[in-house]
Design an enzyme around this catalytic site. Structure first.
Site, PDB file in Angstrom:
ATOM      1  CB  SER A   1      -7.917   3.590   2.956  1.00  0.00           C
ATOM      2  OG  SER A   1      -7.084   2.956   3.899  1.00  0.00           O
TER       3      SER A   1
ATOM      4  CE  LYS B   1      -3.867   1.966   2.689  1.00  0.00           C
ATOM      5  NZ  LYS B   1      -4.686   1.805   3.917  1.00  0.00           N
TER       6      LYS B   1
ATOM      7  CB  SER C   1      -8.235   0.766   5.754  1.00  0.00           C
ATOM      8  OG  SER C   1      -8.913   1.980   5.861  1.00  0.00           O
TER       9      SER C   1
END
Lengths: 473, 93
Positions: A156, A81, A180
């Site tokens: 996210s 990420k 997330s």
């Protein structure tokens, strides 16, 4: 090289790499082809690390050839990420604010994956500064759901889950402040594990809210999540919240365990089953019956104070995030998207007393959950009450309730960020439109083993994780 | 009288005078249609507290969000937590 090779989990790829039946370079090239094929459609990456990945794959190949096999992550293509600092590789946190930032250090979890021999394929798309659940990123474009490109992948860590689900990587490293890791895993049909707060170092992860941020894996299978957790967990002098507790060999532990016979599963019929899409409810009920058929005992549990979770989360996240972003807000206010800037501006106007009250209410929530955990080994619920909406749509239908997607997607996830308890989302079916459904299993603090054990038993008894992703036309 | 004390007294007088004017304005102003002042007005007044003057385009969305969070926090505010202390990650070692 077998056609479906890149669809396989770590547990199937690792023996092939170790025995030199496949080469890390070949595997990396296959994954890179898939990324080039899908990036224009799914936009799962902010940066594809082709040069760094090929170098790592070449080194892994040489090491394995020379008998220096490091373990099950050696030569495995993994995405990170874009929230995590990566030495020499741009790290944007999905923002324009950090659009040109090239760190000179790695986040601790990244360092540990590199030491384990991962081949980093890219920095995954994400919601700007992890401050949202849709991954509608104004700066780098929205990431899209591989199961339906018109829909969001959740967030996210949306790019991470989308990339794993569509085999643009074998696994990904994500973060979870309000869900997330688990939200996009449920939305895309992957396994997402949020470990206990303190189990994995947060050092090098751009914070959203220090006291709620967790780091964990997104994978194709539960066993893969166990492998990655063992690699990244442990104490870290750079993160004072990282626990010094010994790290078990989670993979070994879930295999040693004799199924789930006799384990007691708490079913919180209030809150966690309120306002849920009927198809999701039916799939989760079926999954609970499956767990019962495997020998688990289900027990109704009632956890008080859950109705305050949303307010607690809002106060803590907004205030901590604004505190972190204050210098950037002064210097580059126009570089934020309007949505994230509004959240950050609002953080200035919440009361300190409400923030502290939220932190005090967390203590109460923790006590309430610990009380429930005296009677059960884990708590089972849906991960999400609704299916992911179309890109740009802010409202979802959660059963009888039409609600904002943020409220909907945070609802069943935030209790475990507030308490810090470990929680996993695993696929447990599909809706009639072909969108995946997530089953959430949460456990006691630092008892990831039981969470993984239940999830693994369910996975072995069902076939959801074996459904291969079909390339879009 | 030392200068700094004089300044403090003058400042206090100014504050009292201004506050008096504020109270008078509230007492004699026509009644607002809503029971509570709009959050935007409250936020603008807080500029001296936050040290930030929120510019116009951001006032309305920010006030709207703050209003929603405050409205959703009524049950939390009403919660009697007795002696319960905050969760904290502080470690003295």
């Amino acid at each position: 090289m077998p056609e479906d090779l890149i669809s396989r989990p770590i547990t199937e790829l690792a023996p092939l790499l170790q025995s030199k039946q496949i080469s890390p370079v070949e595997l990396f090239d296959e994954v890179l082809n898939r990324i080039h094929q899908l990036q224009p459609k799914l936009n799962s990456f902010i940066t594809v690390t082709e040069a760094e990945g090929r170098k790592a794959a070449t080194e892994a190949e040489a090491e394995i050839r020379n008998g220096r096999y490091r373990g099950p992550l050696h030569g495995i293509p993994i995405s990170i990420k874009d929230l995590f600092a990566t030495r020499g590789v741009r790290t944007t946190a999905g923002s324009k604010v950090l659009g040109k930032w090239v760190p000179d250090y790695d986040a601790t979890a990244v360092t540990r994956l590199l030491q384990a021999g991962m081949v980093m394929v890219g920095k995954a798309n994400m919601h700007e500064f992890a401050y949202g659940v849709t991954n509608n990123n104004r700066h780098y474009g929205p990431a899209r759901n591989p199961r339906d490109q018109t829909r969001v992948p959740g967030g996210s860590s949306g790019g991470s889950a989308a990339a794993v689900a569509s085999s643009q990587c074998t696994a990904s490293l994500g973060s979870d402040t309000g869900g997330s890791i688990r939200i996009p895993s449920a939305a895309c049909g992957t396994v997402g594990l949020k470990p206990t707060y303190g189990r994995v170092s947060r050092f090098g992860a751009i914070p959203l809210a220090w006291s709620l941020d967790h780091v964990g894996p997104i994978t194709k299978t539960v066993e893969d999540a166990a492998i990655i957790l063992s690699a990244i967990a442990g104490p870290d002098p750079n993160d004072p919240t990282a626990s010094s507790r010994a790290v078990p060999d989670y993979r070994k532990e879930i295999k040693l365990a004799n199924g789930i016979r006799g384990l007691r599963l708490g079913i919180p019929r209030q809150y966690f089953f309120d306002h849920v899409d009927p198809e999701i409810r039916a799939a989760v009920d079926k999954a609970i019956r499956e767990l019962e058929s495997l020998g688990a005992l289900t027990v109704a549990v009632d956890i008080p104070n859950l109705e305050n979770c949303a307010a607690m989360e809002a106060h803590i996240t907004l205030v901590e995030a604004t505190s972190y972003h204050e210098p950037y807000l002064k210097r580059q206010p126009d570089d934020y998207s309007p949505e994230v800037r509004t959240n950050l501006e609002a953080g200035r106007y919440l009361l300190g007393t409400d923030y502290v009250k939220s932190q005090r209410a967390r203590t109460l929530l923790l006590r309430n959950f610990n009380e429930a955990f005296q009677h059960v080994d884990a708590i089972v619920s849906p991960t999400l009450p609704a299916f992911p909406p179309p890109v740009g749509e802010e409202w979802v239908q959660s059963g009888d309730l039409r609600e904002n997607v943020i409220d909907a997607f945070l609802r069943f996830n935030i209790p475990y960020d507030l308490t810090g308890f470990p929680a996993i989302s695993i696929p447990c079916g599909f809706g009639s439109t072909g969108l995946p459904i997530g089953l959430q299993i949460a456990g006691k603090a630092f008892d990831e083993t039981t969470v993984l054990r239940i999830a693994h038993a369910y996975e072995q008894a069902t076939s959801w994780h074996r459904l291969r992703y079909a390339l879009p036309a | 009288m030392p200068t700094n004390m004089l300044v403090r007294l003058l400042t206090r007088r100014t504050w009292v005078k201004r506050s008096g004017m504020g109270v008078a304005a509230v007492l004699f102003a026509p009644a607002l249609p809503a029971q509570e002042p709009p959050p935007g007005a409250a936020i603008r007044c807080l500029a001296t507290v936050t040290g930030t003057d929120l510019s116009d385009p951001w006032l309305e969305p920010t006030a709207g969000l703050v209003g929603i969070i405050v409205a959703d926090s009524k049950a939390l505010r009403a919660l009697d937590l007795g002696p319960i202390e905050p969760a904290t990650c502080f470690k003295a070692d």
